[in-house]
Design a protein around this motif. Structure first.
Motif, PDB file in Angstrom:
ATOM      1  N   GLN A  72      20.291  40.922  25.272  1.00 19.99           N
ATOM      2  CA  GLN A  72      20.617  39.501  25.367  1.00 19.99           C
ATOM      3  C   GLN A  72      19.684  38.849  26.389  1.00 19.99           C
ATOM      4  O   GLN A  72      19.395  39.425  27.444  1.00 19.99           O
ATOM      5  N   HIS A  74      18.756  36.354  29.359  1.00 20.97           N
ATOM      6  CA  HIS A  74      19.421  35.714  30.492  1.00 20.97           C
ATOM      7  C   HIS A  74      18.390  34.947  31.320  1.00 20.97           C
ATOM      8  O   HIS A  74      17.278  35.428  31.543  1.00 20.97           O
ATOM      9  N   PRO A  78      21.681  39.530  35.474  1.00 25.87           N
ATOM     10  CA  PRO A  78      23.142  39.648  35.524  1.00 25.87           C
ATOM     11  C   PRO A  78      23.611  40.496  36.700  1.00 25.87           C
ATOM     12  O   PRO A  78      22.906  41.414  37.136  1.00 25.87           O
TER      13      PRO A  78
END
Length: 243
Positions: A72, A74, A78
């Motif tokens: 994913q 970002h 994270p």
């Protein structure tokens, strides 16, 4: 968002539109915080630069090295712990592809490195790990690398990045300021790549390795800096010396 758009808006910089341009002057991407050259999206009002790969990054990708992963995209790393790119080993300081299930991370430009590069005479293959020593560091440490078709020439992606940083620092720290404009029109030479290699490839003379390396490094650097679709000949013409 189409990757061939000449002008785009970006969620991290909604106040101005970004324009696609080509540069032979090295820049620091404000998205992933890594070096870049070639095609980029730029805000002319704020001097903001984004790799093309960062500006038009797909929200989800997969990678052949991690067949069970779904990465994913970002805008920030994270979690609260410092993260490291599993391709080049550099810190993740900005944009990143992250697999939540496996906890792997990739810089956008690393995630987009081609599996095969052609330097005009030889194919260079992206490898998950080395089976023989890197011609820069002499080791077989972790991290992706490019290997020549003859399997005699290997170079860590991380080592290419280190060479770039070292060369750019030397260029900007040791030069007369009056020459800055001239120097900014070219990437500094990467002398000593093979001269610093502690071992000699079996059955291959150093001079022959140097010839392979000269072409190979030009192609690899083009890919690492975010523009794998073209050899930046004007900027890379003197990139490596075999002397």
């Amino acid at each position: 968002m189409k990757i061939d758009q000449k002008e785009i808006s970006h969620p991290t910089h909604p106040q101005h539109r970004l324009k696609l341009e080509y540069t032979e002057i090295p820049f620091n991407c404000d998205g992933c915080k890594e070096a870049g050259i070639g095609l980029k999206y730029k805000c002319e009002d704020c001097e903001l630069d984004l790799h093309k790969a960062c500006a038009v990054a797909p929200p989800v990708i997969t990678h052949p090295f991690y067949k069970k992963c779904e990465f994913q995209f970002h805008h920030r790393p994270p979690g609260t712990v410092m993260r490291i790119c599993d391709a080049c080993g550099n810190d993740i300081l900005g944009f990143v592809y992250h697999c939540k299930q496996c906890d792997f991370d990739l810089h956008p430009c690393c995630a987009n490195l081609p599996q095969v590069l052609n330097d005009g005479q030889h194919n260079l293959y992206l490898c998950f790990k080395l089976s023989s020593s890197c011609h820069r560091c002499g080791g077989k440490g972790p991290g992706w690398s490019y290997r020549s078709e003859c399997k005699n020439y290997n170079l860590h992606v991380s080592c290419v990045k280190e060479l770039l940083v070292e060369s750019w620092q030397a260029m900007y720290l040791n030069v007369d300021q009056n020459k800055a404009r001239e120097i900014q029109t070219r990437i500094p030479r990467l002398r000593g790549t093979l001269q610093n290699h502690p071992t000699r490839a079996r059955g291959v003379k150093v001079s022959r390795c140097s010839q392979i390396a000269g072409a190979a490094v030009r192609v690899i650097v083009s890919a690492i800096l975010g523009d794998p679709t073209a050899i930046i000949s004007a900027a890379l013409s003197g990139f490596m010396s075999s002397k």
